[in-house]
Design a protein around this motif. Sequence first.
Motif, PDB file in Angstrom:
ATOM      1  N   PHE A 136       0.808  -0.906   0.314  1.00  0.00           N
ATOM      2  CA  PHE A 136       0.349   0.660   0.195  1.00  0.00           C
ATOM      3  C   PHE A 136       0.850   1.035   0.206  1.00  0.00           C
ATOM      4  N   ILE A 137       2.063   1.639   0.629  1.00  0.00           N
ATOM      5  CA  ILE A 137       2.400   2.225   0.991  1.00  0.00           C
ATOM      6  C   ILE A 137       3.290   2.397  -0.397  1.00  0.00           C
ATOM      7  N   LEU A 138       3.631   1.122  -1.371  1.00  0.00           N
ATOM      8  CA  LEU A 138       4.760   1.468  -2.832  1.00  0.00           C
ATOM      9  C   LEU A 138       3.061   2.041  -3.725  1.00  0.00           C
ATOM     10  N   LEU A 139       1.718   2.037  -3.138  1.00  0.00           N
ATOM     11  CA  LEU A 139       0.494   2.698  -4.109  1.00  0.00           C
ATOM     12  C   LEU A 139       0.776   4.474  -3.960  1.00  0.00           C
ATOM     13  N   GLY A 140       0.881   4.607  -2.596  1.00  0.00           N
ATOM     14  CA  GLY A 140       0.795   6.096  -2.332  1.00  0.00           C
ATOM     15  C   GLY A 140       2.706   6.388  -2.562  1.00  0.00           C
ATOM     16  N   LEU A 141       3.123   5.966  -2.938  1.00  0.00           N
ATOM     17  CA  LEU A 141       4.546   6.611  -3.164  1.00  0.00           C
ATOM     18  C   LEU A 141       4.996   6.872  -4.687  1.00  0.00           C
ATOM     19  N   SER A 142       4.007   6.420  -5.442  1.00  0.00           N
ATOM     20  CA  SER A 142       4.548   6.241  -6.737  1.00  0.00           C
ATOM     21  C   SER A 142       3.079   7.822  -7.393  1.00  0.00           C
ATOM     22  N   ALA A 143       2.829   7.947  -6.448  1.00  0.00           N
ATOM     23  CA  ALA A 143       2.386   9.289  -6.757  1.00  0.00           C
ATOM     24  C   ALA A 143       3.496  10.734  -7.517  1.00  0.00           C
ATOM     25  N   GLY A 144       4.372  10.504  -6.636  1.00  0.00           N
ATOM     26  CA  GLY A 144       5.068  11.322  -7.825  1.00  0.00           C
ATOM     27  C   GLY A 144       4.923  12.498  -6.924  1.00  0.00           C
ATOM     28  N   SER A 145       4.057  13.138  -6.120  1.00  0.00           N
ATOM     29  CA  SER A 145       4.014  14.556  -5.374  1.00  0.00           C
ATOM     30  C   SER A 145       4.029  14.707  -4.707  1.00  0.00           C
ATOM     31  N   LYS A 146       3.625  15.777  -3.561  1.00  0.00           N
ATOM     32  CA  LYS A 146       3.268  16.508  -2.413  1.00  0.00           C
ATOM     33  C   LYS A 146       3.339  15.073  -1.422  1.00  0.00           C
ATOM     34  N   THR A 147       1.595  15.132  -2.528  1.00  0.00           N
ATOM     35  CA  THR A 147       0.986  14.404  -1.729  1.00  0.00           C
ATOM     36  C   THR A 147       1.435  12.926  -1.449  1.00  0.00           C
ATOM     37  N   GLY A 148       2.113  12.624  -2.369  1.00  0.00           N
ATOM     38  CA  GLY A 148       2.306  11.106  -1.846  1.00  0.00           C
ATOM     39  C   GLY A 148       3.090  11.025  -0.945  1.00  0.00           C
ATOM     40  N   MET A 149       4.572  11.922  -1.102  1.00  0.00           N
ATOM     41  CA  MET A 149       5.190  12.218   0.279  1.00  0.00           C
ATOM     42  C   MET A 149       4.686  12.458   1.149  1.00  0.00           C
ATOM     43  N   ALA A 150       3.608  13.256   1.407  1.00  0.00           N
ATOM     44  CA  ALA A 150       2.998  13.256   2.435  1.00  0.00           C
ATOM     45  C   ALA A 150       2.080  12.444   2.801  1.00  0.00           C
ATOM     46  N   SER A 151       1.486  11.656   2.199  1.00  0.00           N
ATOM     47  CA  SER A 151       0.333  10.521   2.855  1.00  0.00           C
ATOM     48  C   SER A 151       1.832   9.504   3.289  1.00  0.00           C
ATOM     49  N   VAL A 152       2.797   8.815   2.439  1.00  0.00           N
ATOM     50  CA  VAL A 152       3.659   7.836   3.382  1.00  0.00           C
ATOM     51  C   VAL A 152       4.220   8.233   4.807  1.00  0.00           C
ATOM     52  N   ILE A 153       4.505   9.443   4.939  1.00  0.00           N
ATOM     53  CA  ILE A 153       5.143  10.106   6.287  1.00  0.00           C
ATOM     54  C   ILE A 153       4.157   9.947   6.782  1.00  0.00           C
ATOM     55  N   TYR A 154       2.670  10.199   6.637  1.00  0.00           N
ATOM     56  CA  TYR A 154       2.336   9.986   7.976  1.00  0.00           C
ATOM     57  C   TYR A 154       1.315   8.581   7.877  1.00  0.00           C
ATOM     58  N   PHE A 155       1.651   7.910   6.869  1.00  0.00           N
ATOM     59  CA  PHE A 155       0.239   6.277   6.904  1.00  0.00           C
ATOM     60  C   PHE A 155       2.047   6.042   7.933  1.00  0.00           C
TER      61      PHE A 155
END
Lengths: 469, 104
Positions: free
Chosen positions: A302-321
Amino acid sequence: MLNEYFFVLKAEWMLIAIIFLLLFLKVGTSDWKNETLLYAINILLLVNLLVGFFSNLEGALFSGMFHNNALLILEKNILNLGVYLVSLIAYPWLKKHEHVLEFYILLLTTLLGMFFMISSGNLLLFYLGLEMSTIPLAAIANFDLDKRKSSEAAMKMIISSAFSSALLLFGVSLIYGTTGSLVFTEITPLLNGSALQLLAFILLLAGFSFKMSVVPFHLWTADVYEGAPVAVTAYLSVISKSAILFIFLQVLYVIFKPMSSEWYFMLFFLSILTILLGNLFAMRQTNLKRFLAFSSIAQVGFILLGLSAGSKTGMASVIYFLLIYLFSNLAAFGVIGLVSAATGKESIDHFKGFYKTNPSLSWILAIALFSLAGVPPTAGFFGKFFLIMAGAEKGNFVWVIFAALNMIISFYYYLKVVKVIFMDPNNQPIEKITVPALPKLALMICLLGMVLTGLLSWIYEYIYTLSNF
Amino acid sequence: MTNIPLTNILFLSTALFFIGAYGLFTRRNMITMLMSVELMLNSVNINFVAFNKYLYPDKLGGVFFSIFIITIAAAEAAVAIAIIINLYRSHHSIDVEDASEMKY
């Protein structure tokens, strides 16, 4: 100037000071009792955690080899918090152990390595930090010195981590060959996606996947998690994985930004495999630690899914998760560690009727499992939600739907454990466990974290404002 | 002295890398597996030194990197051998097939 060397490296200096203090205690002939020693060390770690929030300085040192910014300070604070919680959880196990000081020296050395790794600006420092954080970990996986499984786990871990760092290094050497530099910022403009660079990236990704236990490279994970002592397993599955993901974020988003279309498809396949196999294998486990190992593999998907966004949102969601994952996983491991230290039982069947004798511990374990599964009132739901939202940004809905369906599959095995705890009858349930003060504190912090991290919206917003690349 | 082309050296290092990987997967003795990993790390060293000498002779990054790799490989071997000794005490064998209590 000297001031800069002190404050930019402050988190590292703190750890070095604690490690040296423990070394002096070890060398000196102190006859402290284990309890006193553990309380003293936990106070030191609490001080370390609190100091991490104040007087941090951003900047770069050693001609850009080491850098520190607001996001890295946040990541280091998350890791500090995790280590403090692991140390509290380890109390019932370490109380009876002969080598408390060695355990903490090795543990904090790995943490120091992770700090250097996540704030490195050069592949050389990155490699040194990575090795500094994995080699002592293999040694502490062996810390149940007289148990056969523990040494087997340590052997599997050191061989596979050596192999994975060899893969990673071969990739690094090819990158050096094609770009002529080891500095992150100098490599990026020279990347053009040529065949050699692609090969280098694949080798690098394989090395990272080993450390994150992404599916084709996950085989060591379950064995090591099962064999290692519970506290070490908790450390491996939360702290070490978070640190690797923090640097992986930077490697993907900063160094390999020009190759983002290539790595997107690699992450796609790895993530689908990881989620599916992690879920399928988690269903058939009977050992609770092994079960959590496979569940953590699925979470990485699941983390890789968020990571794939390649954007600010992706980064924030991974750290938050990862923050939420830290609370939920450490709560689960905390309860398992208490039971394991008191009775030595780790199998799911042993937890039948656990609710009858230990209602409060059962509730904490149940909430932790709900949070890992992602059931709404707990923070785990919000974490998964942001990850999937970030993944949906790219418009690859096959992947998003696949992940959402797999969340449902994962409910099956998480709730199965909850059912065993609350409903299954048992003639000889685990007797009532008295919880010492330190693990109780850890479980309370985890419980608060699991409930509040999801409900307080400023936490995500704060991470979002810091996320930049 | 006739110049050896870079491709020859890269061929050597890549072959060494995969020989090491092959050894790791086929050998069942833990010490030999450790030696195979060292072989892989040494192939990386050859890569670094060759790239540095042929392509970027005015820099020193690659040479330094290989020195650090040698150092860390030594540290890794020290910890691995300590673990293997501890495993030998409990299993009375250093064959990986004998250390397979945990599966699937």
